[in-house]
Design a protein around this motif. Structure first.
Motif, PDB file in Angstrom:
ATOM      1  N   ASN A 210      -3.023  -5.668 -39.734  1.00 29.25           N
ATOM      2  CA  ASN A 210      -3.708  -5.638 -41.026  1.00 29.25           C
ATOM      3  C   ASN A 210      -2.808  -6.307 -42.060  1.00 29.25           C
ATOM      4  O   ASN A 210      -1.613  -6.513 -41.817  1.00 29.25           O
ATOM      5  CB  ASN A 210      -3.998  -4.204 -41.465  1.00 29.25           C
ATOM      6  CG  ASN A 210      -5.212  -3.602 -40.773  1.00 29.25           C
ATOM      7  OD1 ASN A 210      -5.334  -2.392 -40.673  1.00 29.25           O
ATOM      8  ND2 ASN A 210      -6.112  -4.431 -40.270  1.00 29.25           N
TER       9      ASN A 210
ATOM     10  N   LYS B  77      -1.200  -2.347 -37.082  1.00 26.90           N
ATOM     11  CA  LYS B  77      -2.195  -1.310 -37.342  1.00 26.90           C
ATOM     12  C   LYS B  77      -1.694   0.074 -36.944  1.00 26.90           C
ATOM     13  O   LYS B  77      -2.084   1.082 -37.538  1.00 26.90           O
ATOM     14  CB  LYS B  77      -3.491  -1.619 -36.590  1.00 26.90           C
ATOM     15  CG  LYS B  77      -4.406  -2.619 -37.270  1.00 26.90           C
ATOM     16  CD  LYS B  77      -5.697  -2.748 -36.508  1.00 26.90           C
ATOM     17  CE  LYS B  77      -6.661  -3.695 -37.213  1.00 26.90           C
ATOM     18  NZ  LYS B  77      -7.948  -3.817 -36.482  1.00 26.90           N
TER      19      LYS B  77
ATOM     20  N   GLN C 187      -8.405   2.502 -45.046  1.00 29.33           N
ATOM     21  CA  GLN C 187      -7.690   1.396 -44.406  1.00 29.33           C
ATOM     22  C   GLN C 187      -7.192   0.458 -45.495  1.00 29.33           C
ATOM     23  O   GLN C 187      -7.925  -0.424 -45.938  1.00 29.33           O
ATOM     24  CB  GLN C 187      -8.598   0.636 -43.437  1.00 29.33           C
ATOM     25  CG  GLN C 187      -7.887  -0.514 -42.730  1.00 29.33           C
ATOM     26  CD  GLN C 187      -8.797  -1.251 -41.769  1.00 29.33           C
ATOM     27  OE1 GLN C 187      -9.492  -0.630 -40.986  1.00 29.33           O
ATOM     28  NE2 GLN C 187      -8.778  -2.575 -41.838  1.00 29.33           N
TER      29      GLN C 187
ATOM     30  N   LYS D 121      -0.345   2.062 -39.842  1.00 28.53           N
ATOM     31  CA  LYS D 121      -1.144   2.184 -41.069  1.00 28.53           C
ATOM     32  C   LYS D 121      -0.974   3.543 -41.742  1.00 28.53           C
ATOM     33  O   LYS D 121      -1.041   3.653 -42.972  1.00 28.53           O
ATOM     34  CB  LYS D 121      -2.621   1.926 -40.778  1.00 28.53           C
ATOM     35  CG  LYS D 121      -3.312   3.002 -39.955  1.00 28.53           C
ATOM     36  CD  LYS D 121      -4.801   2.693 -39.832  1.00 28.53           C
ATOM     37  CE  LYS D 121      -5.514   3.818 -39.061  1.00 28.53           C
ATOM     38  NZ  LYS D 121      -6.968   3.550 -38.968  1.00 28.53           N
TER      39      LYS D 121
ATOM     40  N   ASP E 140      -8.475  -6.867 -42.237  1.00 34.30           N
ATOM     41  CA  ASP E 140      -8.388  -7.409 -40.883  1.00 34.30           C
ATOM     42  C   ASP E 140      -7.787  -8.805 -40.912  1.00 34.30           C
ATOM     43  O   ASP E 140      -7.944  -9.556 -41.880  1.00 34.30           O
ATOM     44  CB  ASP E 140      -9.771  -7.463 -40.236  1.00 34.30           C
ATOM     45  CG  ASP E 140     -10.339  -6.079 -39.932  1.00 34.30           C
ATOM     46  OD1 ASP E 140      -9.533  -5.148 -39.782  1.00 34.30           O
ATOM     47  OD2 ASP E 140     -11.578  -5.945 -39.867  1.00 34.30           O
TER      48      ASP E 140
END
Length: 561
Positions: A423, A311, A412, A314, A416
């Motif tokens: 991710n 993450k 995003q 990202k 999840d």
């Protein structure tokens, strides 16, 4: 003609015609307790021990009724399923003009011949795919599959003499017990430290299993009757774990072989020396929509991968690069693009496209492309569902039309995962059966050597006849032409260039059949046809069998297949 007595006699289920399973008298008197034929049992024990044994044993004294019935059911199904498939396959070949000793193509000579050349090949291919995924997952988790296999009571290495394999060069070889398996440029011996083997030895790294998929050639070698030969990763795995492979993986698959054989026999329609695609078949109709009312041909078969990343990275995910080869707003891959090229980059490394280092811990690899992040194959409601419990399940299940890269949202891009630090982005490749059958054909009238329409093969593996992609009985409705007519369907180069290769195509169809073979609709259909052909209610003597099969048996007279 009812053949149960002859078939069961071959497998030693029936030891006499009136004492165990089937009564040849007119009066039906069913017994609840199963008893051995003592004379035959003495002969068996004499061959095992070398001594005469004075016994008087009832099977029911040592096994529960349910255990007895389970043994009989399994043997009955595998025996009848093998006989049915042998006869149905030869009949279908006969309908294509194959006449024993009268043509270049050959029929299967005996049930044993069919079992060796067809049944075992089918179960072997499915088991290899399962083992490949299990082993690569263990490697990526830094787990020792080899050591765990030992702890589970399985022997490692080749344990059977005269094991037939196909080398990386496509030629047949024989491998005997104790044959060495080596890997890599230095040809290290595949062995754990606890096996007490000489150096250099070790466990092959994950790259050894995937390199052949990226043009790296064979990475494994085995001693054969013709000297050391190159073998594929799948073959090497089946030899290294032969005990587990044969006695657990293949055994589980063979227990469902009756249903799979029935599905195979119904896959195509055979008329006037032609084999036609059969879109209304129970199995085929579940694969895809063959008669869409609009421009969407929906597939119920999807191969699914994910690319997992940290993450914290990202903001580095290059979404503009990730989606630059997508044709429209719904993230569909552009025509002519491959999932390997678009997402995974050279050698299955997604870093070149995503801009971040993919997390490979706990990942699996598929055995068709050798790509990491493989979640599995979703086929309607059959088998294990790789989308179950996933945060991306709804989006993936809605995508039935064309290959897709699926992201979460603009803020995003990744979904999840079970690990709160990671991710993942999802790749979905629908498999259209009509495209799988047509291979990389562009024009049905093309004489190009690149054409690879699915062909029915004989007992020697030689092509007999290409499948006709029209509906049986129709001179106008060409399923392939109809498929080509829907321009918004983006055929996949991944299917045409990789999955439509003969061996991969056969293996994928086998996998899909295996996924569906425990479904009650397929089980009931197989039992109705096969039990009705070989069993007669009035000649079933043991009540355990009667209770298992009677509801499936059609009382009408036997008919040809």
């Amino acid at each position: 003609m009812k053949k149960l007595l002859a078939i069961l006699a071959v497998t030693s289920l029936t030891v006499t015609s009136g004492t165990l399973l089937v009564s040849c008298t007119k009066e039906v008197v069913r017994q609840d307790k199963l008893q051995y034929n003592i004379d035959v049992l003495k002969q068996v024990l004499f061959k095992i021990t070398g001594e005469d044994v004075n016994i008087d044993v009832n099977l029911g004294d040592y096994l529960t009724e349910s255990e007895v019935n389970e043994i009989i059911q399994s043997t009955l199904d595998s025996t009848l399923g093998l006989q049915y498939s042998f006869e149905a396959t030869n009949l279908n070949l006969n309908n294509l003009g194959v006449k024993d000793k009268q043509s270049e193509n050959k029929l299967y000579e005996t049930v044993t011949d069919f079992n060796t050349k067809s049944y075992k090949k089918q179960s072997n291919s499915i088991a290899q795919k399962k083992l490949f995924k299990e082993y690569t997952t263990a490697l990526s988790n830094n787990e020792s599959f080899d050591f765990q296999n030992l702890m589970d009571g399985f022997a490692l290495g080749v344990i059977d003499d005269n094991t037939n394999i196909i080398g990386f060069d496509g030629n047949p070889y024989i491998v005997n017990a104790g044959a060495k398996i080596t890997f890599g440029e230095k040809k290290k011996l595949w062995a754990t430290s606890v096996e007490g083997k000489e150096d250099p030895s070790g466990i092959p790294p994950i790259e050894t299993f995937t390199k052949e998929y990226t043009g790296g050639g064979a990475q494994f070698y085995v001693e054969t009757d013709k000297g050391e030969k190159e073998v594929s990763a799948l073959t090497a795995l089946s030899l290294r774990f032969q005990d587990y492979f044969v006695n657990q993986l293949e055994s589980d698959i063979i227990s469902n072989i009756m249903v799979m054989g029935h599905m195979t026999s119904k896959l195509f329609k055979y008329r006037e020396d032609e084999a036609y695609l059969n879109p209304t078949n129970l199995f085929t109709s579940k694969l895809q929509d063959f008669n869409p009312s609009n421009n969407d041909w929906n597939s119920n078969v999807k191969m699914i991968w994910t690319v997992k990343y940290d993450k914290d990275d990202k903001d580095s995910v290059k979404t503009e690069d990730l989606f630059k080869n997508i044709s429209d707003a719904n993230e569909k891959l552009a025509s002519g693009k491959s999932i390997k090229d678009v997402l995974f980059g050279e050698g299955g490394n997604s870093e070149t496209i995503l801009g971040v280092k993919p997390i490979l811990d706990g990942t699996s690899y598929d055995s068709y492309f050798g790509l990491s992040g493989f979640q599995g194959i979703k086929f309607d409601t059959f088998g294990d569902d790789p989308t179950s419990g996933k945060s991306w399940a709804d989006k993936v299940n809605k995508q039935q039309n064309g290959a897709h890269i699926i992201s979460n949202n603009d803020l995003q891009p990744g979904f999840d995962t079970d690990n709160p630090n990671y991710n993942e982005i999802v790749v979905v490749l629908p498999i259209y059966f009509v495209e799988l059958m047509a291979g990389n054909r562009v024009d049905r009238n093309s004489d190009s050597s690149d054409t690879s329409v699915y062909a029915i093969k004989d007992s020697e593996g030689k092509d007999v006849k290409e499948v006709n992609l029209r509906r049986a009985g129709s001179s106008t409705e060409d399923i392939w032409r109809k498929w080509e007519g829907f321009k918004n369907i983006k055929g996949s180069v991944d299917v045409r260039d990789t999955l439509a290769q003969d061996e991969n195509r056969e293996n994928l169809i086998n996998e899909l059949m295996y996924m569906a073979c425990t479904n009650s609709n397929f089980v009931d259909a197989a039992k109705r046809d096969i039990y009705s052909k070989y069993l007669d209610k009035e000649t079933i003597y043991y009540s355990g069998i009667w209770n298992m099969v009677s509801k499936y048996i059609d009382d009408s007279e036997d008919e040809d297949m």
